[in-house]
Design a protein around this motif. Structure first.
Motif, PDB file in Angstrom:
ATOM      1  N   ALA A  99      46.820  40.015  21.949  1.00 37.17           N
ATOM      2  CA  ALA A  99      46.128  39.413  22.902  1.00 37.17           C
ATOM      3  C   ALA A  99      46.335  40.052  24.301  1.00 37.17           C
ATOM      4  O   ALA A  99      47.587  40.835  24.571  1.00 37.17           O
ATOM      5  N   THR A 100      45.286  40.149  24.921  1.00 35.06           N
ATOM      6  CA  THR A 100      45.298  41.140  26.245  1.00 35.06           C
ATOM      7  C   THR A 100      44.275  40.443  27.388  1.00 35.06           C
ATOM      8  O   THR A 100      43.410  39.737  26.974  1.00 35.06           O
ATOM      9  N   ASP A 101      44.795  40.584  28.586  1.00 32.06           N
ATOM     10  CA  ASP A 101      44.219  40.180  29.629  1.00 32.06           C
ATOM     11  C   ASP A 101      43.604  41.315  30.369  1.00 32.06           C
ATOM     12  O   ASP A 101      44.277  42.441  30.440  1.00 32.06           O
ATOM     13  N   TRP A 102      42.398  41.207  30.802  1.00 28.95           N
ATOM     14  CA  TRP A 102      41.610  42.242  31.634  1.00 28.95           C
ATOM     15  C   TRP A 102      41.348  41.743  33.156  1.00 28.95           C
ATOM     16  O   TRP A 102      40.235  41.071  33.070  1.00 28.95           O
ATOM     17  N   PRO A 103      42.076  41.901  34.161  1.00 29.19           N
ATOM     18  CA  PRO A 103      41.772  41.591  35.521  1.00 29.19           C
ATOM     19  C   PRO A 103      40.613  42.670  35.974  1.00 29.19           C
ATOM     20  O   PRO A 103      40.595  43.580  35.688  1.00 29.19           O
ATOM     21  N   LEU A 104      39.612  41.994  36.883  1.00 36.36           N
ATOM     22  CA  LEU A 104      38.883  42.631  37.589  1.00 36.36           C
ATOM     23  C   LEU A 104      38.546  42.475  38.978  1.00 36.36           C
ATOM     24  O   LEU A 104      38.834  41.148  39.295  1.00 36.36           O
ATOM     25  N   ARG A 105      38.688  43.256  39.729  1.00 32.39           N
ATOM     26  CA  ARG A 105      38.453  43.052  41.181  1.00 32.39           C
ATOM     27  C   ARG A 105      37.087  43.359  41.729  1.00 32.39           C
ATOM     28  O   ARG A 105      36.488  44.504  41.188  1.00 32.39           O
ATOM     29  N   LEU A 106      36.263  42.424  41.751  1.00 36.36           N
ATOM     30  CA  LEU A 106      34.589  42.605  42.299  1.00 36.36           C
ATOM     31  C   LEU A 106      34.680  43.290  43.432  1.00 36.36           C
ATOM     32  O   LEU A 106      34.889  42.794  44.536  1.00 36.36           O
ATOM     33  N   ILE A 107      33.982  44.437  43.301  1.00 37.90           N
ATOM     34  CA  ILE A 107      33.634  45.254  44.634  1.00 37.90           C
ATOM     35  C   ILE A 107      32.104  45.680  44.840  1.00 37.90           C
ATOM     36  O   ILE A 107      32.020  46.060  45.982  1.00 37.90           O
ATOM     37  N   GLN A 108      31.366  45.121  44.115  1.00 36.60           N
ATOM     38  CA  GLN A 108      29.792  45.308  44.362  1.00 36.60           C
ATOM     39  C   GLN A 108      29.030  44.059  43.699  1.00 36.60           C
ATOM     40  O   GLN A 108      29.288  43.711  42.792  1.00 36.60           O
ATOM     41  N   ALA A 109      27.950  43.884  44.579  1.00 36.42           N
ATOM     42  CA  ALA A 109      27.446  42.630  44.279  1.00 36.42           C
ATOM     43  C   ALA A 109      26.483  43.302  43.019  1.00 36.42           C
ATOM     44  O   ALA A 109      25.969  44.202  43.087  1.00 36.42           O
ATOM     45  N   GLY A 110      26.132  42.167  42.161  1.00 40.11           N
ATOM     46  CA  GLY A 110      24.968  42.465  40.998  1.00 40.11           C
ATOM     47  C   GLY A 110      25.246  41.716  39.640  1.00 40.11           C
ATOM     48  O   GLY A 110      26.101  40.848  40.002  1.00 40.11           O
ATOM     49  N   THR A 111      24.353  42.165  38.833  1.00 39.77           N
ATOM     50  CA  THR A 111      24.520  41.346  37.547  1.00 39.77           C
ATOM     51  C   THR A 111      25.265  42.242  36.798  1.00 39.77           C
ATOM     52  O   THR A 111      24.952  43.421  36.519  1.00 39.77           O
ATOM     53  N   TYR A 112      26.333  41.823  35.921  1.00 40.46           N
ATOM     54  CA  TYR A 112      27.434  42.884  35.112  1.00 40.46           C
ATOM     55  C   TYR A 112      27.141  42.137  33.688  1.00 40.46           C
ATOM     56  O   TYR A 112      27.120  40.963  33.238  1.00 40.46           O
ATOM     57  N   ARG A 113      27.550  43.183  32.674  1.00 44.38           N
ATOM     58  CA  ARG A 113      27.870  42.769  31.091  1.00 44.38           C
ATOM     59  C   ARG A 113      29.143  43.519  31.005  1.00 44.38           C
ATOM     60  O   ARG A 113      29.389  44.505  31.168  1.00 44.38           O
TER      61      ARG A 113
END
Length: 170
Positions: A99-113
């Motif tokens: 099991a793994t957690d992936w944190p993301l800090r959002l730095i740019q507006a847009g639509t992502y996958r």
């Protein structure tokens, strides 16, 4: 005949796990903001399970992020977005999970996958999770709680300095 069955069973146990035996599930954290904006943090969880009969050696899982806005389709460099880029496990036995957690800090507006891919040292292909899509809103440039103290405080500070100077000069 029994010796042949034993040899076949031994080969199955000794054979390396293939990437098709590794099953990857990706899910967004339910605590993520519903409408994230630049500066927010998101978290995604993965469970990697060895569904095969053999041990998977040298398991490597990594996160990929792509922007999918029309005309801006491109992979995203995770250097500023993610706390870690890959997770490894020396071995993953049959039926075992990682099991793994992936944190993301959002730095740019847009639509992502986002997608998580997994390989093992001896595999000849990779396993990947389903995609998780999200949209990042622009952060308002002007924040009233930051602007108002400066807009009111700076003129008051200048006026006080002028009064103090005038009194000191008289």
């Amino acid at each position: 005949m029994r010796l042949l069955q034993l040899a076949l069973a031994l080969m199955l146990v000794m054979a390396p796990a293939s990437a098709s035996d590794l099953l990857v599930e990706l899910a967004a954290d339910p605590k993520n903001p519903r409408a994230p904006q630049m500066g927010d943090n998101l978290s995604f969880h993965t469970t990697i399970r060895n569904g095969g009969p053999a041990v998977a050696d040298g398991v490597i899982a990594w996160l990929s992020l792509v922007q999918i806005d029309p005309g801006l389709e491109q992979p995203v460099d995770l250097e500023d977005w993610s706390a870690h880029k890959a997770v490894t496990a020396a071995t993953l036995g049959p039926g075992e999970t990682l099991a793994t957690d992936w944190p993301l800090r959002l730095i740019q507006a847009g639509t992502y996958r986002i997608v998580v891919s997994v390989v093992s040292r001896d595999s000849d292909s990779l396993a990947a999770s389903r995609f998780a899509d999200f949209t990042v809103r622009e952060k308002p440039v002007v924040e009233s709680e930051r602007v108002l103290p400066v807009a009111i405080g700076l003129p008051l500070l200048i006026a006080a300095a002028m009064l103090w100077r005038r009194r000191a000069g008289s």
